[in-house]
Motif scaffolding. Sequence first.
Motif, short mmCIF file in Angstrom:
data_model
loop_
_atom_site.label_atom_id
_atom_site.label_comp_id
_atom_site.label_asym_id
_atom_site.label_seq_id
_atom_site.Cartn_x
_atom_site.Cartn_y
_atom_site.Cartn_z
N ALA A 193 76.86 44.64 48.97
CA ALA A 193 77.28 44.84 47.32
C ALA A 193 78.32 45.88 47.32
O ALA A 193 79.38 45.64 46.76
N GLU A 194 78.48 46.69 48.38
CA GLU A 194 79.70 47.89 48.35
C GLU A 194 80.94 47.16 48.86
O GLU A 194 81.91 47.33 48.25
N PHE A 195 80.80 46.28 49.99
CA PHE A 195 81.61 45.62 50.29
C PHE A 195 82.50 44.78 49.61
O PHE A 195 83.82 44.55 49.53
N GLN A 196 81.65 43.99 48.66
CA GLN A 196 82.21 42.92 47.70
C GLN A 196 83.00 43.65 46.69
O GLN A 196 84.02 43.24 46.11
N SER A 197 82.74 44.99 46.21
CA SER A 197 83.50 45.95 45.38
C SER A 197 84.85 46.23 45.74
O SER A 197 85.75 46.51 45.25
N LEU A 198 84.81 46.44 47.23
CA LEU A 198 85.95 46.93 47.88
C LEU A 198 87.03 45.67 48.26
O LEU A 198 88.11 46.21 48.28
N TYR A 199 86.55 44.82 48.53
CA TYR A 199 87.44 43.64 49.14
C TYR A 199 87.26 42.22 48.21
O TYR A 199 86.37 41.60 48.02
N PRO A 200 88.52 41.85 47.53
CA PRO A 200 88.55 40.80 46.40
C PRO A 200 87.76 39.57 47.03
O PRO A 200 87.33 38.72 46.52
N LYS A 201 88.18 39.39 48.47
CA LYS A 201 87.90 38.10 48.96
C LYS A 201 86.57 38.10 49.88
O LYS A 201 86.40 37.20 50.77
N TRP A 202 85.75 39.07 49.62
CA TRP A 202 84.55 39.10 50.39
C TRP A 202 83.40 38.12 50.21
O TRP A 202 83.09 37.55 51.22
N LYS A 203 83.51 37.58 49.07
CA LYS A 203 82.60 36.22 48.91
C LYS A 203 83.11 35.24 49.71
O LYS A 203 82.37 34.41 50.32
N GLU A 204 84.25 35.00 49.60
CA GLU A 204 84.73 33.82 50.56
C GLU A 204 84.82 33.90 51.87
O GLU A 204 84.42 32.99 52.62
N PHE A 205 84.85 35.21 52.47
CA PHE A 205 84.54 35.44 53.71
C PHE A 205 83.17 35.12 54.02
O PHE A 205 82.90 34.66 55.24
N CYS A 206 82.17 35.68 53.43
CA CYS A 206 80.91 35.24 53.69
C CYS A 206 80.64 33.93 53.74
O CYS A 206 79.73 33.59 54.65
N GLN A 207 81.35 33.17 52.83
CA GLN A 207 81.07 31.70 52.60
C GLN A 207 81.53 31.22 54.10
O GLN A 207 80.63 30.14 54.69
N ALA A 208 82.94 31.65 54.42
CA ALA A 208 83.23 30.99 55.65
C ALA A 208 82.52 31.15 56.69
O ALA A 208 82.11 30.62 57.82
N ARG A 209 81.96 32.47 56.99
CA ARG A 209 81.13 33.02 57.88
C ARG A 209 79.88 32.16 58.31
O ARG A 209 79.34 31.60 59.25
N GLU A 210 79.26 32.08 57.10
CA GLU A 210 77.90 31.06 56.96
C GLU A 210 78.19 29.69 57.55
O GLU A 210 77.33 29.11 58.04
N LYS A 211 79.15 29.37 57.35
CA LYS A 211 79.66 27.75 57.46
C LYS A 211 79.65 27.64 59.11
O LYS A 211 79.34 26.73 59.50
N LEU A 212 80.50 28.74 59.56
CA LEU A 212 80.70 28.68 61.08
C LEU A 212 79.53 29.01 61.97
O LEU A 212 79.32 28.58 63.02
N ASP A 213 78.55 29.88 61.20
CA ASP A 213 77.32 30.43 61.91
C ASP A 213 76.20 30.21 60.97
O ASP A 213 75.52 31.32 60.67
N PRO A 214 75.53 28.94 60.70
CA PRO A 214 74.76 28.72 59.48
C PRO A 214 73.45 29.59 60.17
O PRO A 214 72.72 29.90 59.14
N ASN A 215 72.96 29.43 61.31
CA ASN A 215 71.83 30.15 61.80
C ASN A 215 71.70 31.55 61.86
O ASN A 215 70.70 32.25 62.33
N GLY A 216 73.00 32.21 61.88
CA GLY A 216 72.99 33.67 62.09
C GLY A 216 72.76 33.99 63.57
O GLY A 216 72.35 35.34 63.74
N MET A 217 73.35 33.20 64.26
CA MET A 217 73.06 33.42 65.89
C MET A 217 73.64 34.81 66.24
O MET A 217 73.78 35.42 67.23
#
Length: 251
Positions: free
Chosen positions: A207-231
């Motif tokens: 939540a804090e990072f999302q308020s600090l970085y405008p593209k935080w949500k897009e970054f998280c979506q891309a990360r989940e796509k690259l590592d869907p199981n959180g390995m």
Amino acid sequence: MLEIRNVLYQPLLLYEYLNATILRYASEKGKKVKTVGCGHSPSDLACTTDFMISLARYNRVLKVVDLELMLSSGEVIKVSQTENAELLPVVCLSLGSVGVILSITFQCERAFNLHWKQHPDTLENVTRNLDSYVDGCDHFRMIWYPHTDSVVCYTVNRTKQAPDAKPSWFWDVLVGYHLLQIILWIRLVIFQHLLQINLCDHKFSGAEFQSLYPKWKEFCQAREKLDPNGMFLNTNLERVFGMKPSNSYIV
């Protein structure tokens, strides 16, 4: 807010090489995988009690080409300004949370000299005037001594002046690098890869990072796509991304 604490952890398995078989095996066993270098990080970013990949032997790689990323599936993809370009900033800032970088192409320039200055200061003064410090030189860094108001500031600028003294192979190479590496290696052998780290870490969450970085949500979506199981996540990164902790190391 900063928290200073000791963390004791021991990987279940430690690998000194990397291939797709390791990641497939980790996926089958439902284990996390973290990649570490020399163990210099002052946080629990690389801590895990699952599988660990050490890059200590990668210091003999003589040539790297492009940015190659191995995903949790074992697939290797290339990321550059012309291939998977949208992933380039994601991978560069991923803190190891999307995969393992196998090779990188660096953009280089001709060698140049730097003029280095350092001076003591106070944390209050530096934080209050941080913009002027950063804008006033080519490179700026500071080292803060926890529990005090003391910091050491380093300002570095390019210069055409010749170096004041020739580099010392004894102090700069033998002592400054090789002796330190030997001490770290002995420490690892003595403790049999059981590391105790004095941590100084932030408590920010998603939540804090999302308020600090405008593209935080897009970054998280891309990360989940690259590592869907959180390995490639651990407790540190799960907290950063606002996820439920999996207790991947012991505090």
